[in-house]
Design an enzyme around this catalytic site. Structure first.
Site, PDB file in Angstrom:
ATOM      1  N   THR A   1      -7.742   9.202   7.131  1.00 27.22           N
ATOM      2  CA  THR A   1      -6.478  10.211   7.570  1.00 27.22           C
ATOM      3  C   THR A   1      -5.785   9.486   8.739  1.00 27.22           C
ATOM      4  O   THR A   1      -4.597   9.705   8.376  1.00 27.22           O
ATOM      5  CB  THR A   1      -7.020  11.341   7.734  1.00 27.22           C
ATOM      6  OG1 THR A   1      -7.772  11.881   6.639  1.00 27.22           O
ATOM      7  CG2 THR A   1      -5.999  12.446   8.023  1.00 27.22           C
TER       8      THR A   1
ATOM      9  N   LYS B   1      -8.973  15.238   5.476  1.00 30.96           N
ATOM     10  CA  LYS B   1     -10.112  15.319   6.250  1.00 30.96           C
ATOM     11  C   LYS B   1     -11.133  14.196   5.965  1.00 30.96           C
ATOM     12  O   LYS B   1     -12.103  14.195   5.992  1.00 30.96           O
ATOM     13  CB  LYS B   1     -10.815  16.676   5.991  1.00 30.96           C
ATOM     14  CG  LYS B   1     -10.197  17.898   5.996  1.00 30.96           C
ATOM     15  CD  LYS B   1     -10.994  19.135   5.676  1.00 30.96           C
ATOM     16  CE  LYS B   1     -10.187  20.427   6.255  1.00 30.96           C
ATOM     17  NZ  LYS B   1      -9.581  20.619   7.384  1.00 30.96           N
ATOM     18  N   CYS B   2     -10.460  12.846   5.878  1.00 28.98           N
ATOM     19  CA  CYS B   2     -11.070  11.871   5.659  1.00 28.98           C
ATOM     20  C   CYS B   2     -11.185  10.855   6.798  1.00 28.98           C
ATOM     21  O   CYS B   2     -10.215  10.904   7.879  1.00 28.98           O
ATOM     22  CB  CYS B   2     -10.428  10.971   4.427  1.00 28.98           C
ATOM     23  SG  CYS B   2     -10.739   9.370   3.865  1.00 28.98           S
ATOM     24  N   GLY B   3     -11.964   9.767   6.785  1.00 25.92           N
ATOM     25  CA  GLY B   3     -12.198   8.948   8.028  1.00 25.92           C
ATOM     26  C   GLY B   3     -10.959   8.045   7.956  1.00 25.92           C
ATOM     27  O   GLY B   3     -10.605   7.398   8.953  1.00 25.92           O
TER      28      GLY B   3
END
Length: 161
Positions: free
Chosen positions: A39, A35-37
């Site tokens: 990803t 759930k990371c930018g």
């Protein structure tokens, strides 16, 4: 020098193992999160793995929830996300901490071998990458902003050694 391949790591199933199966291979070791930018880098990591695994490259993903709680899932949820969203086939191991008192031994070793900016050992965010040569020594540490495709030339060079 510590032997990278004998450092204990947690497998996706929670068991303890080591990296001895990867001795002699070029490794790209990455702390990952779903759930990371950053990803979408899963796609680039998988592309590198598929292109070069036959020549000796292994990408190893280590899920980490230390940055903005961006990897909240358990092992089954992480595996499902990786396979269904990015068709990941490279090994994704057990969830770890990369900083602090509970930092995984492998990550303590990697940070000592290749400190970051201004000598800092701290991992700044998800998708920090450590590039390891066939001899088990860290060749380079890449920032989370470094896209996997930007590492292509370094990988090709290391695979020729």
């Amino acid at each position: 020098m510590t032997d990278l391949y004998s450092i204990p790591v947690t497998a996706a199933d929670g068991s303890t193992t080591d990296l001895s199966a990867y001795r002699g291979r070029v490794l790209l070791i990455v702390n990952v999160a779903s759930k990371c930018g950053f990803t979408p880098q899963y796609a680039g990591l998988e592309a590198l793995y598929r292109a070069h695994q036959g020549s000796g490259l292994t990408v190893l993903g280590f899920p980490c929830n230390q940055f903005g709680a961006q990897e909240p899932g358990d092992a089954a949820e992480i595996a499902n996300f990786c396979s269904t969203t990015y068709d990941v086939t490279f090994p994704v191991l057990g969830k770890i901490d990369v900083n602090g008192a509970d930092a995984a031994p492998l990550w303590r070793h990697l940070k000592q071998e290749a400190p970051g900016l201004l000598g800092s050992e701290a991992i700044k965010w998800n998708f920090t990458k450590f590039f390891v040569g066939r001899d088990g020594r860290v060749i380079e540490r890449y920032a989370p902003t470094t896209k996997p495709e930007a590492i292509e030339a370094d990988i090709q060079k290391a695979l020729q050694r």
